[in-house]
Design an enzyme around this catalytic site. Structure first.
Site, PDB file in Angstrom:
ATOM      1  CB  SER A 158      -0.913  -0.009   1.230  1.00 47.68           C
ATOM      2  OG  SER A 158      -1.660   1.180   1.326  1.00 47.68           O
ATOM      3  CG  PHE A 211       0.351   0.563  -5.436  1.00 48.25           C
ATOM      4  CD1 PHE A 211       0.312   0.708  -6.808  1.00 48.25           C
ATOM      5  CD2 PHE A 211       0.604  -0.697  -4.918  1.00 48.25           C
ATOM      6  CE1 PHE A 211       0.505  -0.367  -7.658  1.00 48.25           C
ATOM      7  CE2 PHE A 211       0.809  -1.778  -5.741  1.00 48.25           C
ATOM      8  CZ  PHE A 211       0.759  -1.622  -7.119  1.00 48.25           C
ATOM      9  CG  HIS A 212      -0.864   5.476  -0.349  1.00 43.57           C
ATOM     10  ND1 HIS A 212      -1.323   4.185  -0.217  1.00 43.57           N
ATOM     11  CD2 HIS A 212      -1.912   6.270   0.010  1.00 43.57           C
ATOM     12  CE1 HIS A 212      -2.563   4.191   0.219  1.00 43.57           C
ATOM     13  NE2 HIS A 212      -2.955   5.447   0.369  1.00 43.57           N
ATOM     14  CD  GLU A 213       6.927   8.198  -2.034  1.00 42.22           C
ATOM     15  OE1 GLU A 213       7.643   9.108  -2.499  1.00 42.22           O
ATOM     16  OE2 GLU A 213       6.318   8.279  -0.945  1.00 42.22           O
ATOM     17  CB  ILE A 253       1.937  11.421  -3.808  1.00 44.71           C
ATOM     18  CG1 ILE A 253       0.528  11.022  -3.355  1.00 44.71           C
ATOM     19  CG2 ILE A 253       2.239  12.852  -3.391  1.00 44.71           C
ATOM     20  CD1 ILE A 253       0.325  11.045  -1.865  1.00 44.71           C
TER      21      ILE A 253
END
EC number: 2.3.1.20
Length: 427
Positions: free
Chosen positions: A349, A352-354, A357
Site C-alpha cells: 500500500s 502505491f501511495h508513493e 504522489i
C-alpha cells in the site's frame, strides 16, 4: 387503564434507570436530534467563515482552475492513458493460450510478469519525461495502479481456477460454498466487464441488479457535480492561500509550523470527506448502477473505527478485499506469520501511495511511504489501548487526530514546499 395508571398513589419510579448521557447508556441511545443540531451549527459556522473570507480576501478562484492550457497540452499522458487497455488485452491473450494448452504455465507466469511490470513502468517513465501538470500525472498514476491491481487479480484468480479445475470434487464443494457458478472459462466479455466494474477482485460472475434506475443516477450525478465544485472552492479559497503563506514544516519555526498545520487541518478535512463521499459513495455507486453491479459495499462505517487496523479494513473495501485475497492470505497459506503478512500488505500500500504522489510531483523523498508505514506502530498502539480500555473511543480519537489533524495537513505542506523548491531549482 387511565383510571388506575395515573392515580396519585401509582408509583412513578418502578426500576433502576440510567440518564441518557451517562457513560453506561450513551451508546445505547439514539442521538439523531443532537446530530441534526451539529449539522445546523456546522452549516451556520462555516457559512459565517465563508462570508468573512470573501469579505476579507475576495474571490480567489482562478479562471483556469477547471481547464488550464497546460493540462490540455499534456497529450503524452493522455495518449499513455488511452494505451492502458493494451495490457489487459495482452493478459487475456496469454490466458487464452494457457487455457488451450498452447503454452506452459511457467511461460505464462513469465509473460504476465513482463506485462504487469511494463504496465506500471511505462506511465512512470512518460510522467517523468514530461513537465506535465501534477493533477494530470496523479490521474494517470491512479488509473495505472487500478489497472495493475485488476491485472494481478485477473491472473491470480485464473491461476487458482485452473488449479481447482484439476480437482472436480473439490471444485464442486467450493462452488456450493460460493453459491455461484465458478466454472473456469477465459471469456473476453468477463474481462471487459471486470475492467469497467467498481471492483479490484476478478471473478467469472458477479451479483447483478435487475435494472438501471435512471432518475437515481441523474440525482447522484447532480450531487457529484455539487460536491466536486465544493471541493474546488475549498481548495482555491482556503487551502491554497494557507499553503502559499506557510514555511517548510521541517525547516521553519516550530510554532509557525504547528499553527499552519492546525489552520490547514479543517479545510483539508472537508476536502478529504468530500473526496470520500464523491468517489466511494457517489461515483462507485453510479458506476455500479450503470453496470448493474450488485455488491455495493464500497466502504463500511470507518468513522466508528476504534483502532487504526479497523479503519484500514473498512474505509476502502475494494482495496481491502484485494489485499486480503491476493496478498495477506496467500502469505498466510505459505507459512508467513500474520504480523509479517500485515507488514507486507502495508508495504504494498505504501509503495502505491508513493507512486501516485511522488511520480507526478517528480519528488522522491518518500513522505507518503513513511506516512503509510507509520500506521504499523499506530495499529499496535491503538489495539493495545482498545484492549486496555474496553468500550472506549480512545483509539477512535487517536485515529481522527493522527489522520486528519496532523498527518494529512503535514503531507500537503511537505509535498507543496518540496515541489516549489524543485521548480525553483529547475528554473
Amino acid at each position: 387503564d387511565v383510571r388506575f395508571a395515573y392515580r396519585p398513589s401509582a408509583p412513578a419510579h418502578r426500576r433502576n434507570k440510567e440518564s441518557p448521557l451517562s457513560s453506561d447508556a450513551i451508546f445505547k441511545q439514539s442521538h439523531a436530534g443532537l446530530f441534526n443540531l451539529c449539522v445546523v451549527v456546522l452549516v451556520a459556522i462555516n457559512s459565517r467563515l465563508i462570508i468573512e473570507n470573501l469579505m476579507k480576501y475576495g474571490w480567489l478562484i482562478r479562471s483556469g482552475f477547471w481547464f488550464s492550457s497546460k493540462s490540455l497540452r499534456d497529450w503524452p499522458l493522455f495518449m499513455c492513458c488511452l494505451s492502458l487497455p493494451i495490457f489487459p488485452l495482452a493478459s487475456f491473450v496469454v490466458e487464452k493460450h494457457v487455457q488451450k494448452k498452447r503454452i506452459p504455465e511457467s511461460v505464462a507466469v513469465l509473460l504476465h510478469v513482463m506485462i504487469t511490470t511494463t504496465e506500471i513502468v511505462y506511465p512512470v517513465i512518460v510522467i517523468l519525461k514530461c513537465d506535465s501538470a501534477v493533477l494530470s500525472g496523479v490521474t494517470l498514476m491512479l488509473l495505472t495502479c487500478i489497472v495493475w491491481l485488476k491485472l494481478i487479480s485477473y491472473v491470480h484468480t485464473n491461476y487458482d481456477l485452473r488449479a481447482l479445475e484439476k480437482s472436480l470434487e473439490k471444485k464442486e464443494e467450493l462452488s456450493r460454498y460460493w453459491n455461484m457458478d465458478y466454472s473456469y472459462d477465459v471469456s473476453f466479455k468477463s474481462l471487459l466487464y471486470f475492467m469497467l466494474a467498481p471492483t479490484l477482485c476478478y471473478q467469472p460472475s458477479y451479483p447483478r441488479t435487475p435494472s438501471i434506475r435512471k432518475s437515481w443516477v441523474a440525482r447522484q450525478l447532480i450531487k457529484l457535480v455539487i460536491f466536486t465544485g465544493f471541493m474546488g472552492f475549498i481548495i482555491e479559497q482556503y487551502i491554497n492561500p494557507i499553503v502559499q503563506n506557510s514555511q517548510h514544516p521541517l525547516k521553519g519555526d516550530l510554532l509557525n509550523a504547528i499553527e499552519r498545520v492546525l489552520k490547514l487541518s479543517l479545510p483539508n478535512l472537508y476536502v478529504w470527506l468530500c473526496m470520500f463521499y464523491c468517489f466511494f459513495h457517489l461515483w462507485l455507486n453510479i458506476l455500479a448502477e450503470l453496470l448493474k453491479f450488485g455488491d455495493r459495499e464500497f466502504y463500511k462505517d470507518w468513522w466508528n473505527a476504534k483502532t487504526v487496523e479497523e479503519y484500514w479494513r473498512m474505509w476502502n473495501m475494494p482495496v481491502h478485499k484485494w489485499m486480503v485475497r491476493h496478498i495477506y492470505f496467500p502469505c498466510i497459506r505459505n507459512g508467513i506469520p500474520k504480523f509479517v503478512a500485515l507488514i507486507i500488505a502495508f508495504v504494498v500500500s505504501a509503495v502505491f501511495h508513493e507512486l501516485c504522489i511522488a511520480v507526478p510531483c517528480h519528488i522522491f523523498k518518500f513522505w507518503a511511504f513513511i506516512g503509510i508505514m507509520f500506521q504499523v506502530p499506530l495499529v499496535i498502539v491503538t489495539k493495545y489501548l482498545q484492549n486496555k480500555f474496553q468500550s472506549s473511543m480512545v483509539g477512535n480519537m487517536m485515529f481522527w487526530c493522527f489522520f486528519c489533524i496532523v498527518g494529512q495537513p503535514m503531507c500537503v505542506l511537505l509535498y507543496y514546499h518540496d515541489l516549489m523548491n524543485r521548480k525553483a531549482n529547475a528554473s
